[in-house]
Motif scaffolding. Structure first.
Motif, short mmCIF file in Angstrom:
data_model
loop_
_atom_site.label_atom_id
_atom_site.label_comp_id
_atom_site.label_asym_id
_atom_site.label_seq_id
_atom_site.Cartn_x
_atom_site.Cartn_y
_atom_site.Cartn_z
N UNK A 75 0.87 -1.17 0.00
CA UNK A 75 0.00 0.00 0.00
C UNK A 75 0.90 1.22 0.00
N UNK A 76 1.21 1.71 -1.18
CA UNK A 76 2.21 2.77 -1.33
C UNK A 76 1.54 4.13 -1.23
N UNK A 77 2.04 4.94 -0.31
CA UNK A 77 1.65 6.33 -0.20
C UNK A 77 2.93 7.14 -0.27
N UNK A 78 3.05 7.96 -1.28
CA UNK A 78 4.32 8.61 -1.55
C UNK A 78 4.79 9.51 -0.42
N UNK A 79 3.85 10.06 0.35
CA UNK A 79 4.26 10.95 1.42
C UNK A 79 5.05 10.22 2.50
#
Length: 559
Positions: free
Chosen positions: A353-357
């Motif tokens: 679950x990639x969240x760039x922040x």
């Protein structure tokens, strides 16, 4: 002209790029920026991994809009010039400036915007490198910018001790002139050892003061690696529209090379190079594989240019800075990601679950944050909820890391054993091959459970990691009348080729029979013929695993 204000830096940088043999014209992006300048008070931040052309594009924007230069010597022959045509009435018409604009025809003449604006162009890398601490960093920038403004507008009623931000407001009030801000590598300061959390907050506040609620800024064009959203608490700096690699498709085609652009560069390479040593498919294998929002696949531009310039395929990626810090998380098995990294190096995709922040701090606590950091920095590709290593260049970097770092434990020992596995295969030593496979399965806590052929495939890929130094390894591809698990194409003429088939709860003889029956050898021979590269023997390798007895059996036949 000053140091930051209407300087010649951006123009000189971009002009030099246009003269290079593997220059790619990305000036169509200006077509999308002109309406933003026309509207005023627009602020965009484009974040991409290192080596994806952010600074070249920032220089292009500065060279086009900035005063004091003759941009016609560059831009009149590039794509931006195609968007304006003179009508009979003397006006200029171009097509809709972007896919997001209204369908009404708009009228722009790119020449009316070229070199007509006050541009403040700051690449933050230089002051960050020259500074001893954060106050020194900001002081360097503000001192130079104030000097520029006072020199450019000697009649303005500046007051003592005013900041350059206040000086810009005075210029606007007295002259009505606006500014375009080009802020390149905005986040580089965050990687300096002397920067504290309080310094980060101060820098965000400084950017807010520079750009927010300032009617005199027509456009802020900012680039970096890290998205700004989670650095800004509340409404501190919410005036930016952010365009990240995996979320927003807008501007994607301007950072990295498309398939068509690499085709053009390769044709240019064949015309220029007397003895070309690179094949077109090699560029795809080594440098393609990055997935952008909207579905585009892009090549690493720096690596493609270096490979063609040097007439040599190699890893042109540098493993400095954040990569070393991320490697520490792998080494310490933070969030139990070592198994996932092993799967990635084995060529598998891993759910995340990639969240760039999440990459905005190196104090990462979960596997998703660690993978997010790897995506943001360009070490992994993210697509359809999974991360993977995008190409051979990065795969080699990961493989090098796990082979050199003993502290990685089990996967390091597997990688070291891969040298022995390859030697045994070439010698036909099936006993040693079975020993290595048993080691991979039985030592300590098994990395994988062997529940299916995918996990067996991952382990086999790991124990053949050393083969990547001298082979192009192709997996799960159409071959003859079926699918084979691995084909090892030798990079050195005369070396043995290897075709390897895996079977769970079946014999290695059955695996080799499948190789022969489905004519996998034909694919190998066909590709080697395309490369005009002769090969030595072709080794047919069958590996069977018995789930009940938990043992491996290997067989090799020679064609």
């Amino acid at each position: 002209m000053g140091y930051y204000l209407n300087s010649s830096q951006a123009f000189s940088l971009y002009e030099s790029e246009t003269k290079k043999p593997y220059f790619v014209d990305k000036t169509a992006m200006l077509r999308e920026l002109i309406p933003l300048v026309d509207q005023g008070n627009n602020h965009i931040c484009i974040t991409r991994p290192r080596r994806f052309g952010k600074s070249v594009m920032a220089a292009m924007v500065g060279a086009f809009f900035g005063k004091g230069q003759n941009g016609g010597t560059i831009f009149d022959t590039l794509k931006i010039a195609d968007y304006s045509t003179e009508d009979a009435d003397g006006s200029f018409t171009n097509e809709t400036p972007s896919s997001d604009s209204q369908n009404d025809t708009v009228r722009y003449d790119y020449r009316k915007y070229m070199n007509q604006h006050n541009v403040i162009y700051i690449n933050f890398i230089k002051p960050a490198n020259l500074s001893r601490n954060y106050p020194d960093f900001i002081k360097r920038i503000e001192k130079a910018l104030s000097k520029d403004l006072h020199k450019e507008y000697p009649e303005a009623d500046f007051w003592e001790e005013a900041s350059p931000i206040e000086d810009m407001a005075v210029v606007h009030e007295e002259t009505g002139e606006n500014f375009i801000l080009i802020l390149d590598e905005w986040d580089c300061i965050f990687h300096k050892e002397y920067i504290t959390n309080e310094d980060r907050k101060s820098f965000i506040n400084w950017l807010a003061a520079l750009t927010k609620d300032t009617g005199y800024v027509s456009l802020t064009y900012m680039t970096g690696i890290l998205p700004i959203a989670k650095y800004s608490s509340g409404s501190t700096i919410n005036n930016f529209q952010e365009y990240t690699m995996t979320v927003q498709p807008k501007f994607s085609e301007y950072f990295g090379f498309t398939e068509e652009e690499v085709d053009l560069l390769y044709d240019r390479y064949l015309r220029m190079e007397k003895f070309p040593a690179i094949e077109r498919d090699d560029l795809k294998t080594w440098y393609d594989g990055y997935h952008m929002a909207g579905g585009a696949k892009l090549y690493n531009p720096r690596s493609v240019v270096f490979a063609l310039t040097n007439n040599c395929l190699a890893s042109y990626w540098t493993t400095s800075g954040p990569y070393s810090e991320i490697a520490a998380y792998i080494r310490n098995d933070r969030a139990d990601i070592r198994k996932d990294v092993a799967l990635l190096v084995a060529g598998e995709s891993v759910k995340a679950d990639v969240e760039e922040f999440a990459a905005t701090s190196m104090k990462l606590t979960t596997r998703n944050e660690i993978f997010s950091a790897m995506v943001v920095y360009g070490f992994l590709n993210y697509e359809n909820g999974k991360v993977r290593i995008p190409n051979k260049e990065l795969m080699d970097e990961f493989a090098k890391t796990i082979r050199e770092r003993e502290e990685l434990g089990y996967i390091n020992r597997l990688a070291v054993e891969s040298d022995r596995m390859l030697r045994a295969t070439r010698k036909g030593d099936t006993r040693t091959m079975e020993e290595v496979l048993s080691f991979a399965h039985d030592t300590e806590t098994p990395l994988l459970d062997y529940n299916d052929e995918t996990e067996l495939t991952a382990i086999v890929n790991l124990v053949y990691l050393a083969a990547r130094d001298s082979y192009y390894v192709e997996r799960e591809d159409k071959a003859g009348e079926g699918y084979t698990d691995f084909i090892f194409y030798p990079e050195t003429p005369g070396d043995d080729g290897i075709i390897l088939e895996l079977k769970v709860d079946d014999t290695p003889e059955a695996a080799i029979r499948q190789i022969r029956d489905r004519k996998y050898v034909l694919k190998f021979q066909g590709k080697m013929a395309e490369k005009k590269r002769h090969t030595g023997r072709i080794l047919l390798v069958g590996i069977g695993y018995d789930r009940k007895k938990k043992d491996h059996h290997c067989k090799i036949e020679i064609v």
